[in-house]
Design a protein around this motif. Structure first.
Motif, mmCIF file in Angstrom:
data_model
loop_
_atom_site.group_PDB
_atom_site.id
_atom_site.type_symbol
_atom_site.label_atom_id
_atom_site.label_comp_id
_atom_site.label_asym_id
_atom_site.label_seq_id
_atom_site.Cartn_x
_atom_site.Cartn_y
_atom_site.Cartn_z
ATOM 1 N N LEU A 146 -0.034 -6.099 1.041
ATOM 2 C CA LEU A 146 -1.448 -6.357 0.794
ATOM 3 C C LEU A 146 -1.630 -7.787 0.313
ATOM 4 O O LEU A 146 -0.820 -8.287 -0.475
ATOM 5 C CB LEU A 146 -1.984 -5.398 -0.274
ATOM 6 C CG LEU A 146 -1.939 -3.910 0.061
ATOM 7 C CD1 LEU A 146 -2.308 -3.079 -1.168
ATOM 8 C CD2 LEU A 146 -2.879 -3.598 1.209
ATOM 9 N N ASP A 149 0.831 -1.197 0.000
ATOM 10 C CA ASP A 149 0.000 0.000 0.000
ATOM 11 C C ASP A 149 0.870 1.254 0.000
ATOM 12 O O ASP A 149 2.106 1.165 -0.078
ATOM 13 C CB ASP A 149 -0.986 -0.019 1.169
ATOM 14 C CG ASP A 149 -0.330 0.220 2.529
ATOM 15 O OD1 ASP A 149 0.891 0.421 2.606
ATOM 16 O OD2 ASP A 149 -1.074 0.203 3.528
ATOM 17 N N LYS A 171 -3.747 0.040 3.877
ATOM 18 C CA LYS A 171 -4.304 -1.161 4.496
ATOM 19 C C LYS A 171 -4.950 -0.800 5.816
ATOM 20 O O LYS A 171 -4.380 -0.052 6.596
ATOM 21 C CB LYS A 171 -3.196 -2.199 4.718
ATOM 22 C CG LYS A 171 -3.676 -3.515 5.272
ATOM 23 C CD LYS A 171 -2.531 -4.515 5.311
ATOM 24 C CE LYS A 171 -2.971 -5.862 5.825
ATOM 25 N NZ LYS A 171 -1.882 -6.839 5.766
#
Length: 185
Positions: A124, A118, A182
């Motif tokens: 991620l 991210d 996130k």
């Protein structure tokens, strides 16, 4: 499985060990013991670190088919490294073990080492929840995904570390990872 195994079958470390079934499931003797660093990189939960795997040219000679399969898969993911390509060239697998190694499609997966991050550098994974850090206009649609929008259950785009997919206002869209953060649940 022999739970008396007290070292990682790949690197030989003896701490933070866990059992791992080499996919696809169902192979006799397909369960092995791995340390956390090996397991996290195999399962793509951590960034692939080529220098970490320099023990593979030794591990690949194991007589255990599951270890041979893991070594082949990791060497294949690392084949852009000269040492890994050389090891892969001399690695011999019998027909059945080679079929098992190729059963999950690693042989053509040049991008297996890609890690989706991210805007803050957090890794991620498919199923994560993210928050948009910028208002985005969705191409081919009248939707404008506003900054702060929560996108649940994302899917990483396997061949592009800069893209994820998620639903915004009921529509599946592609989102650039540099525009998400996130969300810790």
């Amino acid at each position: 499985m022999n739970m008396t195994q007290d070292v990682c079958v790949l690197c030989g470390k003896n701490e933070d060990l866990s059992s791992y079934e080499v996919p696809p499931a169902g192979h006799a003797a397909g369960e092995v013991v791995l340390c956390r660093p090996c397991l996290d990189q195999i399962e793509r939960k951590a960034e692939l670190t080529p220098d970490y795997w320099r023990f593979l040219p030794d591990a690949m000679w194991s007589e255990v088919p599951a270890v041979q399969v893991l070594a082949w898969r990791m060497l294949t993911r690392l084949k852009n490294e000269s040492w890994a390509a050389e090891a892969l060239d001399v690695l011999y697998l019998d027909e059945e073990t080679e079929a098992w190694a190729k059963a999950v499609g690693e042989e053509d997966d040049f991008v297996a080492g890609l890690v989706h991050r991210d805007s803050n550098g957090a890794i991620l994974q498919t199923g994560d929840t993210v928050v948009l850090t910028k208002t985005l206009d969705v191409k081919g649609s009248q939707i404008s995904a506003r900054m702060g929008t929560v996108v649940k259950n994302i899917r990483v785009v396997e061949d592009n570390a800069e893209q994820i997919e998620g639903k915004v206002e009921g529509q599946q869209i592609v989102i650039l990872t540099k525009y998400v953060r996130k969300q810790n649940v």
